[in-house]
Design a protein around this motif. Structure first.
Motif, PDB file in Angstrom:
ATOM      1  N   GLN A 103       0.825  -1.225   0.000  1.00  0.00           N
ATOM      2  CA  GLN A 103       0.000   0.000   0.000  1.00  0.00           C
ATOM      3  C   GLN A 103       0.855   1.270   0.000  1.00  0.00           C
ATOM      4  O   GLN A 103       1.998   1.245  -0.392  1.00  0.00           O
ATOM      5  CB  GLN A 103      -1.006  -0.046   1.145  1.00  0.00           C
ATOM      6  N   GLU A 163      -1.224   3.505  -5.193  1.00  0.00           N
ATOM      7  CA  GLU A 163      -1.614   2.476  -6.159  1.00  0.00           C
ATOM      8  C   GLU A 163      -0.831   2.730  -7.447  1.00  0.00           C
ATOM      9  O   GLU A 163      -0.889   3.837  -8.004  1.00  0.00           O
ATOM     10  CB  GLU A 163      -3.118   2.619  -6.415  1.00  0.00           C
ATOM     11  N   SER A 222      -5.779   7.812   2.514  1.00  0.00           N
ATOM     12  CA  SER A 222      -5.261   7.141   3.713  1.00  0.00           C
ATOM     13  C   SER A 222      -4.360   8.134   4.440  1.00  0.00           C
ATOM     14  O   SER A 222      -3.648   8.914   3.799  1.00  0.00           O
ATOM     15  CB  SER A 222      -4.390   5.938   3.337  1.00  0.00           C
TER      16      SER A 222
END
Ligand code: MG
Length: 258
Positions: free
Chosen positions: A232, A235, A246
């Motif tokens: 992560q 992307e 996030s």
């Protein structure tokens, strides 16, 4: 990096927003190392299929084979842009000869990174001057810019058109200082890295996306690693890294892989 990530976490925003939020994505080049023409063709064809439009070619070991590799790549990826990185490998006259030969082939690289030895200021100045005046090619200082003092010298003495920022080379605070003086002086910026996982490179990607001031982005090493212990953070789709909402850097260690 960890402290800045902690700060972003404490106020619950993603790093790219902390750095200014200019954009939530970047587009990177991808590197073709010093290999044979046939290996280079294979890699270039693969990267073309994956959507990379800028190939960064490591050169500087042997002038003639560098030209051969470039010629071979062009046959399978005719529309790609080239960044050349000599990693200090040429003498000034050789770097100029490469540009002459490429010009004869109808190839104009978008950037020529660190053509000569880091301490060869005279050579760097000469190559920069000829590259820009004769061929319209910008020259970047990478190994020649390892500190704020180096950046000041490059700007003062007109040694290069672009400075390559690497967080592993300058530290985050040092990088910000160099970015600020380069922007004030109107010098273009590149962002690169050492061999880094998604963790450090993701951090650099957040910084590049958030600041939005980099003309050249070279953050490809996670794509070249056989295994990455980090998941992560962003992307990756072809040459584009997208950052979501996030908080912080957004990446995690994958313990099975550590
Ligand atoms: Mg370099």
């Amino acid at each position: 990096m960890a402290l800045i990530d902690a700060a972003a976490n404490s106020i619950r925003i993603p790093l790219w927003r902390l750095f200014g939020g200019a954009s939530n994505y970047i587009t990177t080049d991808i590197t073709i190392p010093i290999v044979s023409p046939s290996e280079a063709v294979e890699l270039a064809a693969k990267y073309c299929r994956q959507g990379f439009s800028t190939l960064k070619l490591k050169v500087g070991k042997d002038l003639n084979s560098d030209i051969e590799v470039l010629r071979a790549i062009r046959s399978v990826h005719p529309d790609c842009s080239f960044v050349l990185d000599a990693n200090e490998g040429y003498k000034a006259h050789q770097a100029i000869e490469v540009l002459d030969k490429l010009h004869a082939m109808g190839v104009t690289p978008t950037l020529f990174e660190q053509p000569v030895h880091r301490d060869d200021c005279e050579g760097l100045h000469l190559v920069s001057h000829v590259a820009k005046d004769k061929y319209g090619v910008s020259v970047a200082a990478d190994e020649s810019c390892r500190s704020v003092n180096d950046a000041n010298k490059i700007i003062r003495e007109n040694l290069a058109h672009v400075i390559n920022i690497k967080l592993a080379k300058l530290g985050v605070i040092g990088a910000f200082e160099v970015i600020n003086i380069a922007r004030e002086a109107g010098i273009a910026l590149m962002i690169g890295g050492m061999v880094e996982t998604r963790l450090a490179m993701g951090f650099a990607g957040h910084l590049a996306a958030g600041l939005g001031c980099f003309s050249f982005i070279d953050l490809d090493t996670p794509l070249l690693l056989a295994e990455d212990p980090v998941i992560q953070g962003y992307e990756a789709s072809g040459s584009v890294y997208k950052f979501d909402n996030s908080i912080g850097q957004g990446g995690f260690l994958q313990w099975d892989n550590v």
